[in-house]
Write a protein that holds these residues in place. Sequence first.
Motif, mmCIF file in Angstrom:
data_model
loop_
_atom_site.group_PDB
_atom_site.id
_atom_site.type_symbol
_atom_site.label_atom_id
_atom_site.label_comp_id
_atom_site.label_asym_id
_atom_site.label_seq_id
_atom_site.Cartn_x
_atom_site.Cartn_y
_atom_site.Cartn_z
ATOM 1 N N GLY A 57 0.902 -1.196 -0.017
ATOM 2 C CA GLY A 57 0.077 -0.045 -0.052
ATOM 3 C C GLY A 57 0.786 1.272 0.072
ATOM 4 O O GLY A 57 0.449 2.390 0.626
ATOM 5 N N LEU A 58 2.018 1.229 -0.530
ATOM 6 C CA LEU A 58 2.703 2.418 -0.659
ATOM 7 C C LEU A 58 2.350 3.606 -1.235
ATOM 8 O O LEU A 58 2.414 4.547 -0.714
ATOM 9 N N GLY A 59 1.721 3.176 -2.467
ATOM 10 C CA GLY A 59 0.928 4.552 -3.175
ATOM 11 C C GLY A 59 0.014 4.946 -2.426
ATOM 12 O O GLY A 59 -0.324 6.164 -2.350
ATOM 13 N N PHE A 60 -0.790 4.284 -1.780
ATOM 14 C CA PHE A 60 -1.811 4.864 -0.863
ATOM 15 C C PHE A 60 -1.308 5.657 0.179
ATOM 16 O O PHE A 60 -1.926 6.822 0.421
ATOM 17 N N TYR A 61 -0.310 5.231 1.125
ATOM 18 C CA TYR A 61 0.344 5.885 2.020
ATOM 19 C C TYR A 61 0.910 7.232 1.394
ATOM 20 O O TYR A 61 0.623 8.339 2.435
ATOM 21 N N ARG A 62 1.364 7.115 0.532
ATOM 22 C CA ARG A 62 2.061 8.533 -0.175
ATOM 23 C C ARG A 62 0.905 9.595 -0.580
ATOM 24 O O ARG A 62 1.013 10.715 -0.153
ATOM 25 N N THR A 63 -0.053 8.972 -0.980
ATOM 26 C CA THR A 63 -1.268 9.947 -1.587
ATOM 27 C C THR A 63 -1.821 10.347 -0.175
ATOM 28 O O THR A 63 -2.109 11.730 -0.107
ATOM 29 N N LEU A 64 -1.888 9.641 0.835
ATOM 30 C CA LEU A 64 -2.581 9.888 2.023
ATOM 31 C C LEU A 64 -1.772 10.977 2.708
ATOM 32 O O LEU A 64 -2.514 12.069 3.196
ATOM 33 N N TYR A 65 -0.433 11.219 2.752
ATOM 34 C CA TYR A 65 0.303 11.940 3.500
ATOM 35 C C TYR A 65 0.490 13.507 2.695
ATOM 36 O O TYR A 65 0.706 14.337 3.105
ATOM 37 N N PHE A 66 0.465 13.242 1.197
ATOM 38 C CA PHE A 66 0.446 14.389 0.499
ATOM 39 C C PHE A 66 -0.718 15.114 0.171
ATOM 40 O O PHE A 66 -0.513 16.183 -0.233
ATOM 41 N N LEU A 67 -2.075 14.575 0.601
ATOM 42 C CA LEU A 67 -3.380 15.119 0.193
ATOM 43 C C LEU A 67 -3.232 16.392 0.777
ATOM 44 O O LEU A 67 -3.838 17.388 0.212
ATOM 45 N N PRO A 68 -2.777 16.884 2.161
ATOM 46 C CA PRO A 68 -3.222 17.937 2.646
ATOM 47 C C PRO A 68 -2.482 19.173 1.760
ATOM 48 O O PRO A 68 -2.792 20.216 2.078
ATOM 49 N N VAL A 69 -1.300 18.944 1.189
ATOM 50 C CA VAL A 69 -0.496 19.790 0.417
ATOM 51 C C VAL A 69 -1.351 20.323 -0.879
ATOM 52 O O VAL A 69 -1.385 21.524 -0.911
ATOM 53 N N VAL A 70 -2.019 19.405 -1.498
ATOM 54 C CA VAL A 70 -2.749 20.062 -2.397
ATOM 55 C C VAL A 70 -3.950 20.157 -2.010
ATOM 56 O O VAL A 70 -4.929 20.697 -2.938
ATOM 57 N N THR A 71 -4.410 20.304 -0.874
ATOM 58 C CA THR A 71 -6.046 20.763 -0.635
ATOM 59 C C THR A 71 -5.623 22.326 -0.198
ATOM 60 O O THR A 71 -4.898 22.992 0.433
ATOM 61 N N MET A 72 -6.949 23.046 -0.523
ATOM 62 C CA MET A 72 -6.841 24.457 -0.440
ATOM 63 C C MET A 72 -6.774 24.825 0.964
ATOM 64 O O MET A 72 -7.362 24.315 1.707
ATOM 65 N N PRO A 73 -6.029 25.814 1.341
ATOM 66 C CA PRO A 73 -5.997 26.216 2.823
ATOM 67 C C PRO A 73 -7.165 26.743 3.362
ATOM 68 O O PRO A 73 -7.370 26.560 4.629
ATOM 69 N N ALA A 74 -8.117 27.277 2.653
ATOM 70 C CA ALA A 74 -9.590 27.761 3.095
ATOM 71 C C ALA A 74 -10.184 26.374 3.637
ATOM 72 O O ALA A 74 -10.774 26.300 4.649
ATOM 73 N N ALA A 75 -10.192 25.331 2.916
ATOM 74 C CA ALA A 75 -10.875 24.218 3.166
ATOM 75 C C ALA A 75 -10.384 23.598 4.459
ATOM 76 O O ALA A 75 -10.873 22.989 5.340
ATOM 77 N N VAL A 76 -8.863 23.459 4.284
ATOM 78 C CA VAL A 76 -8.171 23.083 5.718
ATOM 79 C C VAL A 76 -8.524 23.822 7.143
ATOM 80 O O VAL A 76 -8.891 23.274 8.104
ATOM 81 N N GLY A 77 -8.274 25.158 6.909
ATOM 82 C CA GLY A 77 -8.726 25.984 8.038
ATOM 83 C C GLY A 77 -10.436 25.796 8.459
ATOM 84 O O GLY A 77 -10.479 25.650 9.705
ATOM 85 N N LEU A 78 -11.083 25.882 7.735
ATOM 86 C CA LEU A 78 -12.604 25.800 7.998
ATOM 87 C C LEU A 78 -12.794 24.406 8.531
ATOM 88 O O LEU A 78 -13.617 24.063 9.520
#
Length: 310
Positions: A116-137
């Motif tokens: 599941g290496l690809g899944f874990y890499r995607t999971l950890y990198f997902l916050p990077v590509v998420t909009m800051p407004a969505a993260v903050g709210l």
Amino acid sequence: MVLTEERAAAVKAAAPPGRRSRRDWLWGYGLIAPMALGLAVFYLWPIVQTLYLSFTESGVFGGQTWVGLDNFIALLGDEEMAGALRNTLLYSVLVLVGVPLSIVIAALLNVPGLRGLGFYRTLYFLPVVTMPAAVGLTWRYLYNGDFGPINYLLGLVGIDGPYWVSDPEFAIYAVAVVGIWTSLGYNAVLFLAGLQGIPKHYYEAASIDGAGRVRQFFRITLPLLTPTTFFVVVITLINTLQVFDLVYLMIDTKSPALAGSRTMVYLFYEQGFVQNSRGYAAAIAVVLLALILMLTAVQFRLQRRWVHYE
């Protein structure tokens, strides 16, 4: 004919390279012109303009009046500026705690044969590509003291959770946790690239000598990963000193926790866009720029003692 062509080539090679060099220079300048123009318009000119505005005072109906060093002198006695500087430095130190955690995550993701290496890499990198407004709210909802999921889960085990983003004692730490969470994926990718650049024969030789995984990590991985660590620390510190979006989105403007979580960029926003004190806001920006340059220079100075490039 052959001799004539050979002689012409020899004469051309021996000729002064003046015209050819000028042409090469023109091609070079032409290729870097778009990038240089964008850098000058969107980076260098705003810095010069901000530096000029820091020595002025904005009028109510526009225009600037030259006041010299008055804005900087006022900053020295401004309690809000002192608090913002303290909060910014505290937030930066807290987020830097996530750097060692990123190293551990990258080392785990670099384990050969991990399922599941690809899944874990995607999971950890997902916050990077998420909009800051969505993260903050989203995190503001999670931190809600009345109906937030975090306090609900704590209540299941008998713990009365605080009002995370409304309590002055917890607000800056709650924001720092989100800062660590959003930076883990990006830093882990950088460390993962650094790990994959370490020659495998070092680990093979250490295994032959009887060194275990933990000993190899501290004796081989960490020393050879110091260039990447230095880069990550510098970039992380620069980003954390400019934090604004998380504080703006997670802390209400009328919250009692705002004073304990207001950063320098947030104070810049208040002065420049809420109170329309552009000269004072520009002075804050100049101080922040000087702070970033100073801390970066100190890091480059100290890296000679602990960063190993060979």
